[in-house]
Design an enzyme around this catalytic site. Structure first.
Site, PDB file in Angstrom:
ATOM      1  N   GLY A   5       2.349   1.660  10.859  1.00 15.73           N
ATOM      2  CA  GLY A   5       3.271   2.782  10.703  1.00 15.73           C
ATOM      3  C   GLY A   5       4.038   3.150  11.974  1.00 15.73           C
ATOM      4  O   GLY A   5       4.635   4.220  12.048  1.00 15.73           O
ATOM      5  N   ASN A  15       0.867  -1.180   0.000  1.00  8.55           N
ATOM      6  CA  ASN A  15       0.000   0.000   0.000  1.00  8.55           C
ATOM      7  C   ASN A  15       0.905   1.231   0.000  1.00  8.55           C
ATOM      8  O   ASN A  15       1.513   1.553   1.012  1.00  8.55           O
ATOM      9  CB  ASN A  15      -0.892  -0.026   1.250  1.00  8.55           C
ATOM     10  CG  ASN A  15      -1.746   1.224   1.385  1.00  8.55           C
ATOM     11  OD1 ASN A  15      -1.799   2.050   0.482  1.00  8.55           O
ATOM     12  ND2 ASN A  15      -2.415   1.359   2.519  1.00  8.55           N
ATOM     13  N   GLU A  55      -7.008   4.156   7.999  1.00  5.26           N
ATOM     14  CA  GLU A  55      -6.830   5.596   7.738  1.00  5.26           C
ATOM     15  C   GLU A  55      -8.079   6.183   7.084  1.00  5.26           C
ATOM     16  O   GLU A  55      -8.426   7.339   7.299  1.00  5.26           O
ATOM     17  CB  GLU A  55      -5.574   5.823   6.879  1.00  5.26           C
ATOM     18  CG  GLU A  55      -4.311   5.611   7.705  1.00  5.26           C
ATOM     19  CD  GLU A  55      -3.100   5.164   6.914  1.00  5.26           C
ATOM     20  OE1 GLU A  55      -3.111   5.253   5.674  1.00  5.26           O
ATOM     21  OE2 GLU A  55      -2.133   4.703   7.563  1.00  5.26           O
ATOM     22  N   LYS A  77       0.023   4.276  -0.297  1.00  3.03           N
ATOM     23  CA  LYS A  77      -0.648   5.452   0.276  1.00  3.03           C
ATOM     24  C   LYS A  77      -0.441   6.672  -0.644  1.00  3.03           C
ATOM     25  O   LYS A  77      -0.555   6.538  -1.845  1.00  3.03           O
ATOM     26  CB  LYS A  77      -0.144   5.709   1.698  1.00  3.03           C
ATOM     27  CG  LYS A  77      -0.219   4.448   2.556  1.00  3.03           C
ATOM     28  CD  LYS A  77      -0.031   4.678   4.011  1.00  3.03           C
ATOM     29  CE  LYS A  77      -0.082   3.327   4.699  1.00  3.03           C
ATOM     30  NZ  LYS A  77      -0.156   3.389   6.130  1.00  3.03           N
ATOM     31  N   SER A  83       3.474  -2.722  10.417  1.00  2.00           N
ATOM     32  CA  SER A  83       4.929  -2.690  10.637  1.00  2.00           C
ATOM     33  C   SER A  83       5.628  -4.005  10.283  1.00  2.00           C
ATOM     34  O   SER A  83       6.574  -4.411  10.954  1.00  2.00           O
ATOM     35  CB  SER A  83       5.239  -2.288  12.082  1.00  2.00           C
ATOM     36  OG  SER A  83       4.775  -0.972  12.322  1.00  2.00           O
ATOM     37  N   HIS A  85      -9.583   0.646   4.928  1.00  2.00           N
ATOM     38  CA  HIS A  85      -8.308   0.839   5.637  1.00  2.00           C
ATOM     39  C   HIS A  85      -8.555   1.743   6.846  1.00  2.00           C
ATOM     40  O   HIS A  85      -9.376   2.659   6.787  1.00  2.00           O
ATOM     41  CB  HIS A  85      -7.282   1.463   4.685  1.00  2.00           C
ATOM     42  CG  HIS A  85      -5.896   1.453   5.256  1.00  2.00           C
ATOM     43  ND1 HIS A  85      -5.478   2.389   6.165  1.00  2.00           N
ATOM     44  CD2 HIS A  85      -4.853   0.598   5.064  1.00  2.00           C
ATOM     45  CE1 HIS A  85      -4.217   2.115   6.514  1.00  2.00           C
ATOM     46  NE2 HIS A  85      -3.820   1.024   5.855  1.00  2.00           N
ATOM     47  N   GLU A 127      -5.389  -5.594  10.622  1.00  2.00           N
ATOM     48  CA  GLU A 127      -4.404  -4.537  10.860  1.00  2.00           C
ATOM     49  C   GLU A 127      -4.697  -3.826  12.188  1.00  2.00           C
ATOM     50  O   GLU A 127      -5.487  -2.863  12.209  1.00  2.00           O
ATOM     51  CB  GLU A 127      -4.447  -3.512   9.724  1.00  2.00           C
ATOM     52  CG  GLU A 127      -4.150  -4.110   8.365  1.00  2.00           C
ATOM     53  CD  GLU A 127      -3.571  -3.073   7.405  1.00  2.00           C
ATOM     54  OE1 GLU A 127      -2.472  -3.282   6.925  1.00  2.00           O
ATOM     55  OE2 GLU A 127      -4.236  -2.044   7.171  1.00  2.00           O
TER      56      GLU A 127
HETATM   57  C1  PEP Z   1      -0.817  -0.164   6.207  1.00  2.00           C
HETATM   58  O1  PEP Z   1      -0.933   1.047   6.113  1.00  2.00           O
HETATM   59  O2  PEP Z   1      -1.707  -0.905   5.777  1.00  2.00           O
HETATM   60  C2  PEP Z   1       0.368  -0.705   6.869  1.00  2.00           C
HETATM   61  C3  PEP Z   1       0.337  -1.958   7.228  1.00  2.00           C
HETATM   62  O3  PEP Z   1       1.408   0.171   7.060  1.00  2.00           O
HETATM   63  P1  PEP Z   1       2.828  -0.189   7.739  1.00  2.00           P
HETATM   64  O4  PEP Z   1       3.353  -1.423   7.065  1.00  2.00           O
HETATM   65  O5  PEP Z   1       3.675   0.999   7.489  1.00  2.00           O
HETATM   66  O6  PEP Z   1       2.573  -0.421   9.184  1.00  2.00           O
END
Ligand code: PEP
Length: 248
Positions: A170, A8, A96, A10, A203, A94, A164
């Site tokens: 992040g 992703n 976000e 973003k 992460s 997601h 997630e």
């Molecule tokens: C995400 O935004 O779906 C995500 C998993 O980000 P990160 O790997 O940076 O934690």
């Protein structure tokens, strides 16, 4: 079952950045037989990304879409156009989008139905926040998200689920492999089919990927930060390709 590994991007990577990325990535990426690889750039870059990845094993995805095909919704993207631009997957719900764009489970449900209708494979994101975890209501939270998002959908096997936990996105602090295993088993018991991939996001990097993917209920990853560097991302794919934990 093949693993699903998704990137992703973003709001990172301009068209110029994408060219550099795919020059390194597509040339070095020999297709892995046990992985479906999905990359989701910014929607406006999908057409260009399609050109850059043609004849490769990369499947493109979108990071969001509207559920209507067309309407007076300034600034929104139709599933029809995503399909035209080469998106085979779409990330829906997601955290976000839930947090910054007020997406509800009801909207997510409509988006899932629209994606299925248009033959785009959705990756449904669910996850609890830190407060919910500390209150001991992670599973209850996930159950509600799943129930409301999947309401009235009888083709759940055409949807992949990304677990997630918000505290892990992040932050550099991944959830533990054992904790993710337990939650994925729980999600599997709720969705009740063996075909949806249940992937983990939060992460994931080239250091923790091996211990995570060795858990049998983790069917792949959704990766933000670590996917932005093609070399790191390739390392993670390599680790996943060598794992044998996925069900045959
Ligand atoms: C995400 O935004 O779906 C995500 C998993 O980000 P990160 O790997 O940076 O934690």
């Amino acid at each position: 079952m093949k693993y699903l590994v998704g990137a992703n991007f973003k709001m990172y990577k301009s068209q110029k950045d994408l060219k550099e990325y795919f020059d390194q990535f597509v040339n070095n990426y020999a297709c892995f037989v046990n992985i479906d690889l999905m990359i989701a750039p910014m929607t406006v870059c999908l057409g260009t990304a399609s050109e850059m990845t043609k004849d490769s094993c990369v499947h493109l995805g979108a990071q969001n879409m509207h559920y209507e095909e067309q309407w007076a919704f300034t600034g929104e993207t139709s599933p029809v156009v995503l399909k035209e631009l080469g998106a085979e997957y779409v990330i829906i719900g997601h955290s976000e989008r839930r947090q910054y764009f007020s997406e509800t489970n009801e909207m997510i449900n409509k988006k899932l139905k629209a994606a299925l209708h248009h033959g785009i494979r959705p990756i449904l994101c669910i996850g609890e926040n830190l407060e919910q975890k500390e209150l001991g209501i992670s599973k209850e939270t996930l159950k509600i998200q799943l129930r409301e998002a999947l309401q009235g959908i009888d083709e759940v096997e055409k949807i992949d689920i990304a677990y997630e936990p918000i505290r892990a996105i992040g932050t550099g602090k991944s959830a533990t492999p054992e904790g993710v295993q337990e939650i994925h088993e729980y999600i599997r018991s709720i969705i009740g089919n063996e075909k949806s991939r249940i992937i983990y996001g939060g992460s994931v990097n080239d250091t923790n990927a091996e211990s995570l993917i060795s858990q049998p209920a983790i069917n792949g990853f959704l990766i933000g930060s670590a996917s932005l560097d093609p070399q790191k991302f390739l390392k993670i794919l390599d680790v996943v390709s060598k794992s044998e934990s996925v069900k045959k």
